[in-house]
Design a protein around this motif. Structure first.
Motif, PDB file in Angstrom:
ATOM      1  N   ALA A 162       0.827  -1.210   0.000  1.00  0.00           N
ATOM      2  CA  ALA A 162       0.000   0.000   0.000  1.00  0.00           C
ATOM      3  C   ALA A 162       0.861   1.259   0.000  1.00  0.00           C
ATOM      4  N   GLY A 163       2.180   1.079  -0.040  1.00  0.00           N
ATOM      5  CA  GLY A 163       3.091   2.212  -0.094  1.00  0.00           C
ATOM      6  C   GLY A 163       3.295   2.907   1.243  1.00  0.00           C
ATOM      7  N   LYS A 164       3.039   2.222   2.323  1.00  0.00           N
ATOM      8  CA  LYS A 164       3.141   2.820   3.648  1.00  0.00           C
ATOM      9  C   LYS A 164       4.514   2.596   4.267  1.00  0.00           C
ATOM     10  N   LYS A 165       4.937   3.560   5.090  1.00  0.00           N
ATOM     11  CA  LYS A 165       6.123   3.355   5.913  1.00  0.00           C
ATOM     12  C   LYS A 165       5.717   2.418   7.039  1.00  0.00           C
ATOM     13  N   VAL A 166       6.595   1.463   7.339  1.00  0.00           N
ATOM     14  CA  VAL A 166       6.252   0.419   8.302  1.00  0.00           C
ATOM     15  C   VAL A 166       7.332   0.295   9.368  1.00  0.00           C
ATOM     16  N   ILE A 167       6.886   0.302  10.613  1.00  0.00           N
ATOM     17  CA  ILE A 167       7.726  -0.096  11.739  1.00  0.00           C
ATOM     18  C   ILE A 167       7.159  -1.425  12.218  1.00  0.00           C
ATOM     19  N   ALA A 168       8.007  -2.443  12.248  1.00  0.00           N
ATOM     20  CA  ALA A 168       7.558  -3.770  12.668  1.00  0.00           C
ATOM     21  C   ALA A 168       8.297  -4.184  13.939  1.00  0.00           C
ATOM     22  N   VAL A 169       7.519  -4.692  14.887  1.00  0.00           N
ATOM     23  CA  VAL A 169       8.043  -5.149  16.177  1.00  0.00           C
ATOM     24  C   VAL A 169       7.769  -6.646  16.275  1.00  0.00           C
ATOM     25  N   PRO A 170       8.796  -7.454  16.555  1.00  0.00           N
ATOM     26  CA  PRO A 170       8.555  -8.896  16.620  1.00  0.00           C
ATOM     27  C   PRO A 170       7.812  -9.321  17.882  1.00  0.00           C
ATOM     28  N   ARG A 171       6.899 -10.251  17.706  1.00  0.00           N
ATOM     29  CA  ARG A 171       6.279 -10.922  18.852  1.00  0.00           C
ATOM     30  C   ARG A 171       7.347 -11.854  19.424  1.00  0.00           C
ATOM     31  N   LEU A 172       7.418 -11.926  20.735  1.00  0.00           N
ATOM     32  CA  LEU A 172       8.428 -12.774  21.370  1.00  0.00           C
ATOM     33  C   LEU A 172       7.773 -13.807  22.282  1.00  0.00           C
ATOM     34  N   TYR A 182      13.466  -3.947  17.157  1.00  0.00           N
ATOM     35  CA  TYR A 182      13.719  -5.180  17.909  1.00  0.00           C
ATOM     36  C   TYR A 182      13.506  -5.001  19.410  1.00  0.00           C
ATOM     37  N   ASP A 183      13.617  -3.775  19.901  1.00  0.00           N
ATOM     38  CA  ASP A 183      13.456  -3.472  21.323  1.00  0.00           C
ATOM     39  C   ASP A 183      12.339  -2.442  21.466  1.00  0.00           C
ATOM     40  N   ILE A 184      11.246  -2.835  22.091  1.00  0.00           N
ATOM     41  CA  ILE A 184      10.070  -1.959  22.204  1.00  0.00           C
ATOM     42  C   ILE A 184      10.411  -0.635  22.901  1.00  0.00           C
ATOM     43  N   GLU A 185      11.442  -0.635  23.721  1.00  0.00           N
ATOM     44  CA  GLU A 185      11.836   0.600  24.408  1.00  0.00           C
ATOM     45  C   GLU A 185      12.423   1.632  23.444  1.00  0.00           C
ATOM     46  N   GLU A 186      12.707   1.220  22.216  1.00  0.00           N
ATOM     47  CA  GLU A 186      13.233   2.136  21.210  1.00  0.00           C
ATOM     48  C   GLU A 186      12.173   2.588  20.197  1.00  0.00           C
ATOM     49  N   LEU A 187      10.920   2.276  20.464  1.00  0.00           N
ATOM     50  CA  LEU A 187       9.857   2.637  19.520  1.00  0.00           C
ATOM     51  C   LEU A 187       9.798   4.146  19.301  1.00  0.00           C
ATOM     52  N   ASP A 188      10.005   4.928  20.359  1.00  0.00           N
ATOM     53  CA  ASP A 188       9.993   6.382  20.192  1.00  0.00           C
ATOM     54  C   ASP A 188      11.065   6.837  19.207  1.00  0.00           C
ATOM     55  N   LYS A 189      12.259   6.277  19.291  1.00  0.00           N
ATOM     56  CA  LYS A 189      13.350   6.625  18.370  1.00  0.00           C
ATOM     57  C   LYS A 189      13.031   6.174  16.950  1.00  0.00           C
ATOM     58  N   LYS A 190      12.393   5.025  16.818  1.00  0.00           N
ATOM     59  CA  LYS A 190      12.053   4.506  15.490  1.00  0.00           C
ATOM     60  C   LYS A 190      10.995   5.388  14.821  1.00  0.00           C
ATOM     61  N   ILE A 191      10.055   5.901  15.597  1.00  0.00           N
ATOM     62  CA  ILE A 191       9.018   6.780  15.045  1.00  0.00           C
ATOM     63  C   ILE A 191       9.657   8.059  14.501  1.00  0.00           C
ATOM     64  N   ILE A 192      10.643   8.574  15.197  1.00  0.00           N
ATOM     65  CA  ILE A 192      11.369   9.760  14.723  1.00  0.00           C
ATOM     66  C   ILE A 192      12.235   9.398  13.518  1.00  0.00           C
ATOM     67  N   GLU A 193      12.923   8.262  13.598  1.00  0.00           N
ATOM     68  CA  GLU A 193      13.841   7.843  12.528  1.00  0.00           C
ATOM     69  C   GLU A 193      13.121   7.599  11.212  1.00  0.00           C
ATOM     70  N   ILE A 194      11.942   7.010  11.262  1.00  0.00           N
ATOM     71  CA  ILE A 194      11.259   6.637  10.015  1.00  0.00           C
ATOM     72  C   ILE A 194      10.866   7.864   9.195  1.00  0.00           C
ATOM     73  N   GLU A 195      10.745   9.010   9.846  1.00  0.00           N
ATOM     74  CA  GLU A 195      10.440  10.242   9.130  1.00  0.00           C
ATOM     75  C   GLU A 195      11.646  10.741   8.325  1.00  0.00           C
ATOM     76  N   ARG A 196      12.847  10.371   8.746  1.00  0.00           N
ATOM     77  CA  ARG A 196      14.070  10.878   8.119  1.00  0.00           C
ATOM     78  C   ARG A 196      14.692   9.922   7.104  1.00  0.00           C
ATOM     79  N   ILE A 197      14.342   8.646   7.167  1.00  0.00           N
ATOM     80  CA  ILE A 197      15.015   7.689   6.287  1.00  0.00           C
ATOM     81  C   ILE A 197      14.206   7.426   5.026  1.00  0.00           C
ATOM     82  N   LYS A 198      14.899   6.928   4.023  1.00  0.00           N
ATOM     83  CA  LYS A 198      14.241   6.532   2.774  1.00  0.00           C
ATOM     84  C   LYS A 198      14.247   5.014   2.719  1.00  0.00           C
ATOM     85  N   LEU A 199      13.082   4.440   2.636  1.00  0.00           N
ATOM     86  CA  LEU A 199      12.945   2.990   2.524  1.00  0.00           C
ATOM     87  C   LEU A 199      12.812   2.612   1.052  1.00  0.00           C
TER      88      LEU A 199
END
Length: 158
Positions: free
Chosen positions: A83-93, A121-138
């Motif tokens: 669907a052309g969406k930016k995706v952050i994926a967190v693994p179920r453990l 990979y670490d749910i405690e880094e979700l805040d950083k990933k939300i910021i990072e995904i805005e700056r990176i090109k996938l």
């Protein structure tokens, strides 16, 4: 809008739902969030949710989202990137009763290697990933379905 989709497997994924609630409370997530929570028993406080969605509502939410946060399931990831969406994926453990094993770690490594999602990979880094995904090109998702069909056609013709 951020769309969270946790699939339809009979496992909870409360960790991700709680973390998003926390990030909204801390004003790190400022935009609207909607979650399809599946079999999770945690009920979000700061955003709307439903246990399961019909196909039409799921498609509507996917289309209107700017970011999809999901578990490490192949179907959820492929649906979002198609669907052309930016995706952050967190693994179920398995250690948290989120799945029977940790195969989603391996799946995320494969997707990460393709550069089409941002794994968390670490749910405690979700805040950083939300910021990072805005700056990176996938990388865009490129289906190999046509390649497979062409190979089958060549085989049949030979």
């Amino acid at each position: 809008m951020i769309f969270i989709t946790l699939g339809s497997q009979k496992f909870q994924f409360n960790r991700i739902l709680k973390k998003v609630d926390e990030l909204i409370e801390k004003d790190i997530i400022k935009e609207e969030v909607f979650a399809q929570i599946g079999y999770s028993d945690y009920r979000p406080i700061n955003y709307k949710y439903e246990d399961f969605l019909d196909r039409e509502k799921f498609s509507k939410l996917m289309k209107s989202s700017t970011l999809v946060i999901t578990h490490g399931g192949t179907g959820a990831i492929i649906t979002a990137v198609k669907a052309g969406k930016k995706v952050i994926a967190v693994p179920r453990l398995s250690q948290y009763g989120e799945h029977v094993d940790d195969h989603q770690l391996q799946l995320l490594k494969q997707f990460d290697g393709m550069g089409i999602i941002l794994p968390c990979y670490d749910i405690e880094e979700l805040d950083k990933k939300i910021i990072e995904i805005e700056r990176i090109k996938l990388n865009p998702y490129i289906s190999n379905t046509q390649v497979i069909l062409d190979d089958i056609e060549k085989y049949i013709e030979s």
